[in-house]
Design a protein around this motif. Sequence first.
Motif, PDB file in Angstrom:
ATOM      1  N   LEU A 143      -4.176  10.692  -4.537  1.00  0.00           N
ATOM      2  CA  LEU A 143      -2.925  11.086  -3.878  1.00  0.00           C
ATOM      3  C   LEU A 143      -1.798  11.170  -4.890  1.00  0.00           C
ATOM      4  O   LEU A 143      -0.914  12.021  -4.799  1.00  0.00           O
ATOM      5  CB  LEU A 143      -2.547  10.081  -2.795  1.00  0.00           C
ATOM      6  CG  LEU A 143      -3.281  10.177  -1.468  1.00  0.00           C
ATOM      7  CD1 LEU A 143      -2.791   9.068  -0.545  1.00  0.00           C
ATOM      8  CD2 LEU A 143      -3.059  11.532  -0.826  1.00  0.00           C
ATOM      9  N   GLN A 144      -1.833  10.232  -5.845  1.00  0.00           N
ATOM     10  CA  GLN A 144      -0.747  10.199  -6.820  1.00  0.00           C
ATOM     11  C   GLN A 144      -0.934  11.230  -7.909  1.00  0.00           C
ATOM     12  O   GLN A 144       0.002  11.600  -8.588  1.00  0.00           O
ATOM     13  CB  GLN A 144      -0.639   8.810  -7.447  1.00  0.00           C
ATOM     14  CG  GLN A 144      -0.009   7.806  -6.506  1.00  0.00           C
ATOM     15  CD  GLN A 144       0.081   6.435  -7.125  1.00  0.00           C
ATOM     16  OE1 GLN A 144      -0.675   6.105  -8.030  1.00  0.00           O
ATOM     17  NE2 GLN A 144       0.997   5.634  -6.640  1.00  0.00           N
TER      18      GLN A 144
ATOM     19  N   SER B 264      -5.722   6.393  -3.200  1.00  0.00           N
ATOM     20  CA  SER B 264      -4.370   6.284  -3.747  1.00  0.00           C
ATOM     21  C   SER B 264      -4.268   7.007  -5.088  1.00  0.00           C
ATOM     22  O   SER B 264      -3.307   7.728  -5.362  1.00  0.00           O
ATOM     23  CB  SER B 264      -4.011   4.811  -3.897  1.00  0.00           C
ATOM     24  OG  SER B 264      -2.830   4.670  -4.626  1.00  0.00           O
TER      25      SER B 264
ATOM     26  N   ARG C 200      -5.817  -3.134  -5.598  1.00  0.00           N
ATOM     27  CA  ARG C 200      -4.926  -2.357  -6.438  1.00  0.00           C
ATOM     28  C   ARG C 200      -4.060  -3.258  -7.311  1.00  0.00           C
ATOM     29  O   ARG C 200      -3.770  -2.935  -8.463  1.00  0.00           O
ATOM     30  CB  ARG C 200      -4.054  -1.450  -5.566  1.00  0.00           C
ATOM     31  CG  ARG C 200      -3.015  -0.635  -6.303  1.00  0.00           C
ATOM     32  CD  ARG C 200      -3.678   0.347  -7.267  1.00  0.00           C
ATOM     33  NE  ARG C 200      -2.695   1.144  -7.991  1.00  0.00           N
ATOM     34  CZ  ARG C 200      -1.928   0.667  -8.967  1.00  0.00           C
ATOM     35  NH1 ARG C 200      -2.053  -0.593  -9.338  1.00  0.00           N
ATOM     36  NH2 ARG C 200      -1.062   1.453  -9.577  1.00  0.00           N
TER      37      ARG C 200
ATOM     38  N   GLY D 156      -3.868  -5.945   3.738  1.00  0.00           N
ATOM     39  CA  GLY D 156      -3.036  -4.831   3.381  1.00  0.00           C
ATOM     40  C   GLY D 156      -1.829  -5.382   2.713  1.00  0.00           C
ATOM     41  O   GLY D 156      -1.809  -5.587   1.506  1.00  0.00           O
TER      42      GLY D 156
ATOM     43  N   GLN E   6       3.489   1.468  -2.876  1.00  0.00           N
ATOM     44  CA  GLN E   6       2.857   1.712  -4.166  1.00  0.00           C
ATOM     45  C   GLN E   6       2.448   3.179  -4.294  1.00  0.00           C
ATOM     46  O   GLN E   6       2.715   3.819  -5.311  1.00  0.00           O
ATOM     47  CB  GLN E   6       1.629   0.796  -4.289  1.00  0.00           C
ATOM     48  CG  GLN E   6       1.305   0.392  -5.716  1.00  0.00           C
ATOM     49  CD  GLN E   6       0.639   1.484  -6.480  1.00  0.00           C
ATOM     50  OE1 GLN E   6      -0.173   2.211  -5.926  1.00  0.00           O
ATOM     51  NE2 GLN E   6       0.995   1.615  -7.749  1.00  0.00           N
ATOM     52  N   THR E   7       1.819   3.696  -3.235  1.00  0.00           N
ATOM     53  CA  THR E   7       1.318   5.061  -3.329  1.00  0.00           C
ATOM     54  C   THR E   7       2.465   6.074  -3.346  1.00  0.00           C
ATOM     55  O   THR E   7       2.386   7.087  -4.031  1.00  0.00           O
ATOM     56  CB  THR E   7       0.351   5.351  -2.164  1.00  0.00           C
ATOM     57  OG1 THR E   7      -0.610   4.292  -2.115  1.00  0.00           O
ATOM     58  CG2 THR E   7      -0.370   6.663  -2.363  1.00  0.00           C
ATOM     59  N   LEU E   8       3.552   5.781  -2.624  1.00  0.00           N
ATOM     60  CA  LEU E   8       4.684   6.703  -2.608  1.00  0.00           C
ATOM     61  C   LEU E   8       5.687   6.402  -3.725  1.00  0.00           C
ATOM     62  O   LEU E   8       6.756   7.012  -3.793  1.00  0.00           O
ATOM     63  CB  LEU E   8       5.392   6.674  -1.254  1.00  0.00           C
ATOM     64  CG  LEU E   8       4.591   7.166  -0.046  1.00  0.00           C
ATOM     65  CD1 LEU E   8       5.445   7.123   1.203  1.00  0.00           C
ATOM     66  CD2 LEU E   8       4.069   8.576  -0.273  1.00  0.00           C
ATOM     67  N   LEU E   9       5.325   5.423  -4.563  1.00  0.00           N
ATOM     68  CA  LEU E   9       6.163   5.074  -5.714  1.00  0.00           C
ATOM     69  C   LEU E   9       7.586   4.669  -5.330  1.00  0.00           C
ATOM     70  O   LEU E   9       8.566   5.148  -5.902  1.00  0.00           O
ATOM     71  CB  LEU E   9       6.216   6.239  -6.707  1.00  0.00           C
ATOM     72  CG  LEU E   9       4.852   6.718  -7.237  1.00  0.00           C
ATOM     73  CD1 LEU E   9       5.005   7.997  -8.019  1.00  0.00           C
ATOM     74  CD2 LEU E   9       4.187   5.643  -8.070  1.00  0.00           C
TER      75      LEU E   9
ATOM     76  N   PHE F   2      -6.709  -2.439   0.528  1.00  0.00           N
ATOM     77  CA  PHE F   2      -6.271  -1.700  -0.659  1.00  0.00           C
ATOM     78  C   PHE F   2      -5.411  -2.565  -1.573  1.00  0.00           C
ATOM     79  O   PHE F   2      -5.657  -2.679  -2.773  1.00  0.00           O
ATOM     80  CB  PHE F   2      -5.470  -0.465  -0.244  1.00  0.00           C
ATOM     81  CG  PHE F   2      -4.691   0.167  -1.365  1.00  0.00           C
ATOM     82  CD1 PHE F   2      -5.311   1.020  -2.257  1.00  0.00           C
ATOM     83  CD2 PHE F   2      -3.337  -0.110  -1.535  1.00  0.00           C
ATOM     84  CE1 PHE F   2      -4.604   1.590  -3.302  1.00  0.00           C
ATOM     85  CE2 PHE F   2      -2.624   0.460  -2.582  1.00  0.00           C
ATOM     86  CZ  PHE F   2      -3.253   1.311  -3.457  1.00  0.00           C
ATOM     87  N   ALA F   3      -4.393  -3.194  -0.983  1.00  0.00           N
ATOM     88  CA  ALA F   3      -3.338  -3.821  -1.776  1.00  0.00           C
ATOM     89  C   ALA F   3      -3.876  -4.847  -2.775  1.00  0.00           C
ATOM     90  O   ALA F   3      -3.497  -4.851  -3.944  1.00  0.00           O
ATOM     91  CB  ALA F   3      -2.312  -4.466  -0.852  1.00  0.00           C
TER      92      ALA F   3
ATOM     93  N   THR G 252       0.814  -1.219   0.000  1.00  0.00           N
ATOM     94  CA  THR G 252       0.000   0.000   0.000  1.00  0.00           C
ATOM     95  C   THR G 252       0.851   1.274   0.000  1.00  0.00           C
ATOM     96  O   THR G 252       0.719   2.116  -0.893  1.00  0.00           O
ATOM     97  CB  THR G 252      -0.925   0.013   1.231  1.00  0.00           C
ATOM     98  OG1 THR G 252      -1.678  -1.195   1.234  1.00  0.00           O
ATOM     99  CG2 THR G 252      -1.860   1.202   1.195  1.00  0.00           C
TER     100      THR G 252
END
Lengths: 285, 312
Positions: free
Chosen positions: B271-272, B268, B254, B6, A227-230, B250-251, A224
């Motif tokens: 946010l990105q 997410s 996604r 998660g 992935q979101t923070l790359l 989420f994981a 999680t």
Amino acid sequence: MDAVIDPAPTRRPSTWRSRIGPTLVLIVCGLFFVLPMITMARYSLQNIITPLLRWEDVFKKWSLSGIKAAVSDPGFWPALKLSLELAVATVALTLLLLLPTLLLVHIKVPKARPLIEFTTLLPFMIPPIALVAGVAAFFRPNAKWFLNSNFSLVPFYAILALPFTFRAIDAGIRAIDVRTLIDASRSLGAGWGRTLFRVLMPNLKMAIVSSSFLTFTVVMGEFTIAQTLLKRTYPQFMYEFYSNRGQGATALALFTFLATTAVLGLMFFFVRRRDRRAGTTTTVF
Amino acid sequence: MGIGAGPLLGPYATVDVLTGGPAAGGAPSAVSTPERRSWAWLGLLPFLAFVGIFLLLPTFGVIRKALRAPDGGFTFRGMTDALTSQKVAFINSVWISLVSAAIGVVLGGLLAYAAATARRPKWLRTLVTAFSGVGANMGGVILAFMFFSLVGRTGLATKFIKYFGYDLYGHGFDLAKPAGLITVYTYFQIPLMVLVTLPAIDGLKTSWREAAANLGGTPWTYWRRVGLPVLTPSLIGGFLLLFANAFSAFATARAINQGVNIVPVRISFYLQGDVANGGSLPFALATWMVVFMAVAMTGYVFLRRWAERWMR
């Protein structure tokens, strides 16, 4: 009490008829649980794509070429290395924070226990996806430099693992008689340092090992936040590699799954053995 | 938990972790030294500061951003806008969580009962518990890949079912749609339910059953008047826990597809996206997420405490 009045167990004798329902449930759930594992293993290890698979091919073309392709990808080692480093750092941070805190709670400030315990449950109310939103809300504007480093993940991973690591270490401390050990050690003339490292730590070995394993598996699987923070961690690599070569990525997932399960299984086994000896129960699992 | 789902091998069973089951409660090992003004509590500060900085501050940051109007004032506008603009995501999330929790409660409850009452193979219970431990922590990339290989477009089960004349994907099935996600989530929901209900089922005393039988009750009366009422708090509590578990997952989703329209994936996504525009949407969504979780988890903890009366 039952036993005194009626020594023979009087549960209804379970006829085979009364077991049909439960047996059926066991079989259905068992199949649902095992089938995806089997199809994953087949897809990973057999070089025949599913649409072309026929009954007569079942035993043909099994090979490790998928996993070899994944491992030899240039992105593999850096990602695995990063995740391993993150795991080690998270383990260190967790132990450094939790061991002194929990020993202190047990020895000196038992009143603080509810507070600490409640704190360790917060990560359930604030799931990873909300936490990562928090990272964006708070750290992006205030400490962008911090997020640029891959190791900024470490404190958040320690937070994610907190409910489990807290439990593991707490159970470990509970399983030994801290007070007596300390008194004995001190009255024999050992200083605090000696007491801590030569007396307490060796007795807490199991707790330290199990909380480290738990942390390790959490970090090795965390998707999680990375992935979101790359961040290009190991799970992120697996995910990206899937579009490149599905079979290789699946094979990687298969072996990762087997490895983590084996590690946790071993830990479960040892913790149970300790619990049996100490007469305690650990409910990390 | 996720809570579950998660990380790949997410949280290690939420189970007693949440309520401080038997392990946590014990008497504070009678240790306090004779009352002297103690500064020992200062030693707890590093830990509390850590949690404050890396968990609480970010959470307050989210809530603050969610409740702040563009002019800097306070507003619920962002929260309500998030509900309306992401209506489909909320509906999907709630629906997926409700259905997968319901399936989890029913099948997980039955499975726990089957494992608890089976006496013949002695190892059966251990096997079910061990598998549940693994399953409840399944999630993320690995779980997604498993189901790709099973019921993905070219999955083995998809092929098998088609062989018998039913075309799953032809009938609109898709792993990224609610029905598909429910299928996948069930994989960790059932085991989690097993882990939380086993102690409750063990708490059903044989003597109650005997008493009911001695008073002339049929097994049906026993279940209706004794068994189920005693289990009810555990079952409802389990449902809330499973709901929260699925809602925050989420994981897995996604990893299945970035286009899955559920709340965590939307968070997410925004946010990105271009953060520079200062949109409060992802933070409003995350605040909703925390609200949902807080309600469900608080309910779980209370029901669980209630249920424990019978487990002594």
